[in-house]
Design a protein around this motif. Structure first.
Motif, mmCIF file in Angstrom:
data_model
loop_
_atom_site.group_PDB
_atom_site.id
_atom_site.type_symbol
_atom_site.label_atom_id
_atom_site.label_comp_id
_atom_site.label_asym_id
_atom_site.label_seq_id
_atom_site.Cartn_x
_atom_site.Cartn_y
_atom_site.Cartn_z
ATOM 1 N N PRO A 44 0.805 -1.216 0.000
ATOM 2 C CA PRO A 44 0.000 0.000 0.000
ATOM 3 C C PRO A 44 0.845 1.276 0.000
ATOM 4 C CG PRO A 44 -0.767 -1.498 1.725
ATOM 5 C CD PRO A 44 0.486 -2.081 1.139
ATOM 6 N N TYR A 45 2.052 1.211 0.593
ATOM 7 C CA TYR A 45 2.935 2.374 0.671
ATOM 8 C C TYR A 45 4.326 1.972 0.209
ATOM 9 C CZ TYR A 45 -0.899 4.023 3.522
ATOM 10 O OH TYR A 45 -2.134 4.368 3.953
ATOM 11 N N THR A 46 4.912 2.812 -0.636
ATOM 12 C CA THR A 46 6.260 2.550 -1.145
ATOM 13 C C THR A 46 7.075 3.830 -1.039
ATOM 14 O OG1 THR A 46 5.403 0.921 -2.709
ATOM 15 C CG2 THR A 46 7.601 1.772 -3.138
ATOM 16 N N GLY A 47 8.309 3.704 -0.537
ATOM 17 C CA GLY A 47 9.176 4.865 -0.401
ATOM 18 C C GLY A 47 10.606 4.524 -0.751
ATOM 19 N N THR A 48 11.429 5.574 -0.876
ATOM 20 C CA THR A 48 12.845 5.392 -1.194
ATOM 21 C C THR A 48 13.703 6.235 -0.257
ATOM 22 O OG1 THR A 48 12.935 7.214 -2.780
ATOM 23 C CG2 THR A 48 12.341 5.051 -3.646
ATOM 24 N N HIS A 75 27.397 4.031 -1.039
ATOM 25 C CA HIS A 75 26.012 4.490 -0.981
ATOM 26 C C HIS A 75 25.122 3.681 -1.922
ATOM 27 C CE1 HIS A 75 28.487 7.967 0.158
ATOM 28 N NE2 HIS A 75 27.522 8.193 1.034
ATOM 29 N N CYS A 76 23.852 3.578 -1.520
ATOM 30 C CA CYS A 76 22.868 2.933 -2.384
ATOM 31 C C CYS A 76 21.511 3.572 -2.135
ATOM 32 C CB CYS A 76 22.813 1.428 -2.127
ATOM 33 S SG CYS A 76 22.164 0.988 -0.511
ATOM 34 N N ARG A 77 20.579 3.291 -3.012
ATOM 35 C CA ARG A 77 19.204 3.737 -2.849
ATOM 36 C C ARG A 77 18.352 2.495 -2.635
ATOM 37 N NH1 ARG A 77 18.736 6.505 -7.033
ATOM 38 N NH2 ARG A 77 19.106 8.500 -6.041
ATOM 39 N N LEU A 78 17.513 2.556 -1.618
ATOM 40 C CA LEU A 78 16.626 1.443 -1.292
ATOM 41 C C LEU A 78 15.187 1.870 -1.533
ATOM 42 C CD1 LEU A 78 16.110 -1.372 -0.052
ATOM 43 C CD2 LEU A 78 16.164 -0.265 2.200
ATOM 44 N N THR A 79 14.478 1.097 -2.320
ATOM 45 C CA THR A 79 13.045 1.295 -2.528
ATOM 46 C C THR A 79 12.355 0.105 -1.901
ATOM 47 O OG1 THR A 79 13.439 2.450 -4.610
ATOM 48 C CG2 THR A 79 11.228 1.584 -4.254
ATOM 49 N N LEU A 80 11.426 0.388 -0.997
ATOM 50 C CA LEU A 80 10.742 -0.696 -0.305
ATOM 51 C C LEU A 80 9.330 -0.282 0.047
ATOM 52 C CD1 LEU A 80 11.815 -0.938 3.398
ATOM 53 C CD2 LEU A 80 12.561 0.902 1.921
ATOM 54 N N GLY A 81 8.547 -1.275 0.400
ATOM 55 C CA GLY A 81 7.161 -1.021 0.746
ATOM 56 C C GLY A 81 6.798 -1.660 2.066
ATOM 57 N N ALA A 82 5.654 -1.233 2.587
ATOM 58 C CA ALA A 82 5.128 -1.785 3.831
ATOM 59 C C ALA A 82 3.647 -1.440 3.908
ATOM 60 C CB ALA A 82 5.887 -1.231 5.037
ATOM 61 N N TRP A 83 3.027 -1.860 4.975
ATOM 62 C CA TRP A 83 1.600 -1.603 5.153
ATOM 63 C C TRP A 83 1.341 -0.202 5.674
ATOM 64 C CZ3 TRP A 83 -0.082 -0.531 10.068
ATOM 65 C CH2 TRP A 83 0.803 -0.824 11.086
ATOM 66 N N HIS A 103 11.872 9.880 0.049
ATOM 67 C CA HIS A 103 10.690 10.236 -0.753
ATOM 68 C C HIS A 103 9.640 9.170 -0.541
ATOM 69 C CE1 HIS A 103 12.743 13.457 -2.879
ATOM 70 N NE2 HIS A 103 13.765 12.637 -3.063
ATOM 71 N N PRO A 104 8.414 9.526 -0.542
ATOM 72 C CA PRO A 104 7.787 10.827 -0.665
ATOM 73 C C PRO A 104 7.783 11.566 0.672
ATOM 74 C CG PRO A 104 6.083 9.175 -0.460
ATOM 75 C CD PRO A 104 7.411 8.450 -0.472
ATOM 76 N N PRO A 105 7.230 12.776 0.709
ATOM 77 C CA PRO A 105 7.197 13.548 1.958
ATOM 78 C C PRO A 105 6.515 12.808 3.110
ATOM 79 C CG PRO A 105 6.599 14.951 0.104
ATOM 80 C CD PRO A 105 6.691 13.552 -0.424
ATOM 81 N N GLU A 106 5.552 11.956 2.820
ATOM 82 C CA GLU A 106 4.878 11.189 3.869
ATOM 83 C C GLU A 106 5.853 10.294 4.631
ATOM 84 O OE1 GLU A 106 1.792 12.117 0.734
ATOM 85 O OE2 GLU A 106 3.849 11.391 0.714
#
Length: 132
Positions: A44-48, A75-83, A103-106
């Motif tokens: 439902p939510y995904t951020g980096t 350094h690396c960028r992680l994109t992941l999701g959670a509930w 990202h995002p601001p939330e």
């Protein structure tokens, strides 16, 4: 408690039929399924966030369905999701490193809320003499 050496498996007596493979190209099928590491899982939510850790370290400990992008040796960028946004913030906290470019601001707001919650816990622990 059950000991493995004392278990006595029994046949289920329920036959089953082998299913047809979903594709003639099994390798392509496996690579096109979710949770393979090159695209985020459906959450439902995904951020980096950018982490001050090498990609190979983060990839080893990132949850399934996450995407780790190599930026440079440190350094690396992680994109992941959670509930929830707090769930993503909590997972990011487990890496115990500096985080930038969230990202995002939330997600940024969720990190701030968790920081406030943890600071409140620390303040409460310091005031209570029974927690020594």
């Amino acid at each position: 408690m059950h000991r493995v050496d004392r278990l006595h498996p029994r046949p289920t007596t329920q036959p089953f039929s082998a299913r047809a493979l979903p594709s003639d190209d099994l390798a392509h099928f496996v690579m096109s399924t979710h949770d393979r590491g090159d695209s985020p899982a459906a959450w439902p939510y995904t951020g980096t966030a950018q982490l001050n850790l090498p990609a190979h370290i983060v990839a080893r400990w990132a949850p399934g369905g996450s995407v780790v992008e190599h930026l440079d040796t440190e350094h690396c960028r992680l994109t992941l999701g959670a509930w929830s946004w707090a769930g993503i913030a909590g997972i990011l906290a487990t890496f115990d490193t500096e985080l930038t470019n969230l990202h995002p601001p939330e997600l940024v707001h969720a990190c701030r809320r968790l920081t406030h919650r943890w600071a409140t816990i620390a303040d409460t622990e310091n005031l209570d003499p029974s927690h020594k």
